[in-house]
Design a protein around this motif. Sequence first.
Motif, PDB file in Angstrom:
ATOM      1  N   UNK A  56       0.980  -1.032  -0.054  1.00  0.00           N
ATOM      2  CA  UNK A  56       0.197  -0.216  -0.020  1.00  0.00           C
ATOM      3  C   UNK A  56       1.021   1.240  -0.107  1.00  0.00           C
ATOM      4  N   UNK A  57       0.645   2.337  -0.611  1.00  0.00           N
ATOM      5  CA  UNK A  57       1.298   3.476  -0.946  1.00  0.00           C
ATOM      6  C   UNK A  57       2.589   3.249  -1.344  1.00  0.00           C
ATOM      7  N   UNK A  58       2.743   2.272  -2.250  1.00  0.00           N
ATOM      8  CA  UNK A  58       4.176   1.893  -2.751  1.00  0.00           C
ATOM      9  C   UNK A  58       4.708   3.025  -3.528  1.00  0.00           C
ATOM     10  N   UNK A  59       3.983   3.998  -4.318  1.00  0.00           N
ATOM     11  CA  UNK A  59       4.748   4.934  -5.049  1.00  0.00           C
ATOM     12  C   UNK A  59       5.614   5.847  -4.143  1.00  0.00           C
ATOM     13  N   UNK A  60       4.944   6.298  -2.998  1.00  0.00           N
ATOM     14  CA  UNK A  60       5.791   7.142  -2.035  1.00  0.00           C
ATOM     15  C   UNK A  60       7.028   6.680  -1.679  1.00  0.00           C
ATOM     16  N   UNK A  61       6.952   5.280  -1.294  1.00  0.00           N
ATOM     17  CA  UNK A  61       8.081   4.614  -0.864  1.00  0.00           C
ATOM     18  C   UNK A  61       9.053   4.342  -2.045  1.00  0.00           C
ATOM     19  N   UNK A  62       8.674   4.096  -2.920  1.00  0.00           N
ATOM     20  CA  UNK A  62       9.839   3.992  -4.098  1.00  0.00           C
ATOM     21  C   UNK A  62      10.138   5.214  -4.631  1.00  0.00           C
ATOM     22  N   UNK A  63       9.556   6.311  -4.316  1.00  0.00           N
ATOM     23  CA  UNK A  63       9.968   7.637  -4.752  1.00  0.00           C
ATOM     24  C   UNK A  63      11.108   8.104  -3.694  1.00  0.00           C
ATOM     25  N   UNK A  64      10.975   7.685  -2.427  1.00  0.00           N
ATOM     26  CA  UNK A  64      11.933   7.927  -1.355  1.00  0.00           C
ATOM     27  C   UNK A  64      13.100   6.981  -1.505  1.00  0.00           C
ATOM     28  N   UNK A  65      12.940   5.891  -2.014  1.00  0.00           N
ATOM     29  CA  UNK A  65      14.294   4.989  -1.978  1.00  0.00           C
ATOM     30  C   UNK A  65      15.049   5.091  -3.359  1.00  0.00           C
ATOM     31  N   UNK A  66      14.156   5.431  -4.395  1.00  0.00           N
ATOM     32  CA  UNK A  66      14.973   5.267  -5.787  1.00  0.00           C
ATOM     33  C   UNK A  66      16.071   6.071  -5.893  1.00  0.00           C
ATOM     34  N   UNK A  67      16.272   7.557  -5.515  1.00  0.00           N
ATOM     35  CA  UNK A  67      17.443   8.171  -5.514  1.00  0.00           C
ATOM     36  C   UNK A  67      18.764   7.615  -4.764  1.00  0.00           C
ATOM     37  N   UNK A  68      18.511   6.540  -3.969  1.00  0.00           N
ATOM     38  CA  UNK A  68      19.663   5.781  -3.131  1.00  0.00           C
ATOM     39  C   UNK A  68      20.006   4.779  -3.741  1.00  0.00           C
ATOM     40  N   UNK A  69      19.308   4.394  -5.113  1.00  0.00           N
ATOM     41  CA  UNK A  69      19.636   3.219  -5.741  1.00  0.00           C
ATOM     42  C   UNK A  69      18.944   1.810  -4.901  1.00  0.00           C
ATOM     43  N   UNK A  70      18.107   1.929  -4.219  1.00  0.00           N
ATOM     44  CA  UNK A  70      17.545   0.830  -3.605  1.00  0.00           C
ATOM     45  C   UNK A  70      16.472   0.078  -4.335  1.00  0.00           C
ATOM     46  N   UNK A  71      16.455  -1.000  -4.637  1.00  0.00           N
ATOM     47  CA  UNK A  71      15.334  -1.596  -5.386  1.00  0.00           C
ATOM     48  C   UNK A  71      14.075  -1.999  -4.302  1.00  0.00           C
ATOM     49  N   UNK A  72      12.907  -2.280  -5.053  1.00  0.00           N
ATOM     50  CA  UNK A  72      12.070  -2.477  -4.390  1.00  0.00           C
ATOM     51  C   UNK A  72      11.114  -3.607  -5.127  1.00  0.00           C
ATOM     52  N   UNK A  73      10.289  -4.531  -4.278  1.00  0.00           N
ATOM     53  CA  UNK A  73       9.714  -5.314  -4.654  1.00  0.00           C
ATOM     54  C   UNK A  73       8.211  -5.314  -4.165  1.00  0.00           C
ATOM     55  N   UNK A  74       7.285  -5.808  -4.586  1.00  0.00           N
ATOM     56  CA  UNK A  74       5.762  -5.807  -4.215  1.00  0.00           C
ATOM     57  C   UNK A  74       4.988  -6.842  -3.665  1.00  0.00           C
ATOM     58  N   UNK A  75       4.535  -6.578  -2.772  1.00  0.00           N
ATOM     59  CA  UNK A  75       3.568  -7.382  -1.913  1.00  0.00           C
ATOM     60  C   UNK A  75       2.280  -6.916  -2.160  1.00  0.00           C
ATOM     61  N   UNK A  76       1.537  -7.653  -3.393  1.00  0.00           N
ATOM     62  CA  UNK A  76       0.216  -7.175  -3.639  1.00  0.00           C
ATOM     63  C   UNK A  76      -0.714  -7.556  -2.460  1.00  0.00           C
ATOM     64  N   UNK A  77      -0.667  -8.685  -1.924  1.00  0.00           N
ATOM     65  CA  UNK A  77      -1.675  -9.148  -0.899  1.00  0.00           C
ATOM     66  C   UNK A  77      -0.748  -9.245   0.322  1.00  0.00           C
ATOM     67  N   UNK A  78      -1.426  -8.919   1.409  1.00  0.00           N
ATOM     68  CA  UNK A  78      -1.073  -8.994   2.860  1.00  0.00           C
ATOM     69  C   UNK A  78      -1.104 -10.406   3.173  1.00  0.00           C
ATOM     70  N   UNK A  79      -0.314 -11.218   3.114  1.00  0.00           N
ATOM     71  CA  UNK A  79      -0.574 -12.666   3.562  1.00  0.00           C
ATOM     72  C   UNK A  79       0.387 -13.133   4.588  1.00  0.00           C
ATOM     73  N   UNK A  80       1.072 -12.160   5.189  1.00  0.00           N
ATOM     74  CA  UNK A  80       2.062 -12.509   6.394  1.00  0.00           C
ATOM     75  C   UNK A  80       3.440 -12.043   6.007  1.00  0.00           C
ATOM     76  N   UNK A  81       4.398 -12.143   6.909  1.00  0.00           N
ATOM     77  CA  UNK A  81       5.770 -11.798   6.850  1.00  0.00           C
ATOM     78  C   UNK A  81       6.511 -12.758   6.034  1.00  0.00           C
ATOM     79  N   UNK A  82       6.292 -13.890   6.262  1.00  0.00           N
ATOM     80  CA  UNK A  82       6.862 -14.660   5.443  1.00  0.00           C
ATOM     81  C   UNK A  82       6.631 -14.644   3.922  1.00  0.00           C
TER      82      UNK A  82
END
Length: 451
Positions: A56-82
């Motif tokens: 949720x709200x992935x666009x904000x997080x992606x914008x924050x970390x992209x300038x640092x060269x940090x990659x992102x992955x998406x969890x579309x459904x909240x099915x637990x930490x594993x």
Amino acid sequence: MTQPIAAIVLAAGKGTRMKSDLHKVLHPIAGRPMLLHLTQAVADLGAQRTIVVTGAGREQVEAAVAPLGIATAVQSEQLGTAHAVAQAESALSGFDGDVLILYGDVPLVTSRTMRRMLDMLQSEDAPTAVVLGFRPDVPGAYGRIIAGPDGRIIKMVEAKDATPEELSETLCNSGLMAVRSADLFRLLSRVGNDNAAGEYYLPDVVMLAQAEGGFAVVTETDADEVAGVNSRAELAAVDASWQVRRRAEAMAGGATLIAPDTVWFAHDTVIGRDVLIEPNVFFGPGVAIADGATIRAFCHIEGATVGAKAEVGPYARLRPGAVMGDKSKVGNFVEMKKAVLGEGAKANHLSYLGDAEVGAGANIGAGTITCNYDGFFKAKTVIGEGAFIGSNSALVAPVSIGAGAIVAAGSVVTADVEADALCLVRPVQVSKPGWAKRFRNAMLVKKVAKN
């Protein structure tokens, strides 16, 4: 041989308890988003890769970390930490090393603690995983860790699934873990969701490793270091915890804080030796205070540099771009913005210095203003060394006051003043004897007639 390091940071939660349009992990602690506190600690370790798992709200997080060269992955459904950790598998394709699993809303974990976890993972007895545990005052809904005297984990259980005996255990699971990449995703693929919440729990990898003949160990840290943020109140508490630690560091480094609890630092505040900080001082990001400086009470300082043995305040405001030279001084109710105050120069009272350059030894009288904005553009004021600016003067930029010049009190200066000149911009004083008395008498007559 030191293994390559990667970090997976979980930041997919909605954070509904924050009641905010800003993503939870982007709320600031000491002027920096909490997520970036964590990624900086990872960077300090020399991590080869960092993956932030968003949702949720992935666009904000992606914008924050992209300038640092940090990659992102998406969890579309909240099915637990594993399930969340498993989403980083593709982003870590080809990586062979140690993986730290962290949480974006648990921002105060230090690189020192992360290194301790990794060192334990690489110890001679080669555990499959290292789990970070803690002992909170109220264990409550935290998952429990049942471990032997040697730290080997016997069982990990979520509070919802724990027996009364297991709930009596005070060692809790922070959720943070270190696992070799060769083991992590293989174990994650075997995690099931047969539990009270119907979720895929990350701690289950420990029990799965045991079933294969491996084992996991726990290392403990203070509860403050793994405090999580799920609400505004918890955000304030974590920020306060960070401030306590930073104040102690400042004093250990040779600064004097008269009332430590009333001083608020930013994440990057630099404080020299023999600095004196009086009560109720706030430092925003980008501040450096040199040795021997004095910051008096009720000052707000952001994006500014204060030179050695300079003095600020009380009740002063230094905005971004303010630079105070050695032994310079600004006093009560003085504001500086994008202005340089030269060595030994002074602005003691009630002045605004914006877009200005003030030479060494110059004196700025009370009520002086550099008029730097015409409603459309900013312009610069230059005041030479040793110049004297009289009280209640307005310097209309762009304008230059020469070295050693004197601007008489009450002047509105719109043209350059040469060095060592007197600038006098005000009408000739006129005195009319008895005028005030005659005026009062006339007004009293009118008032009586009107009533």
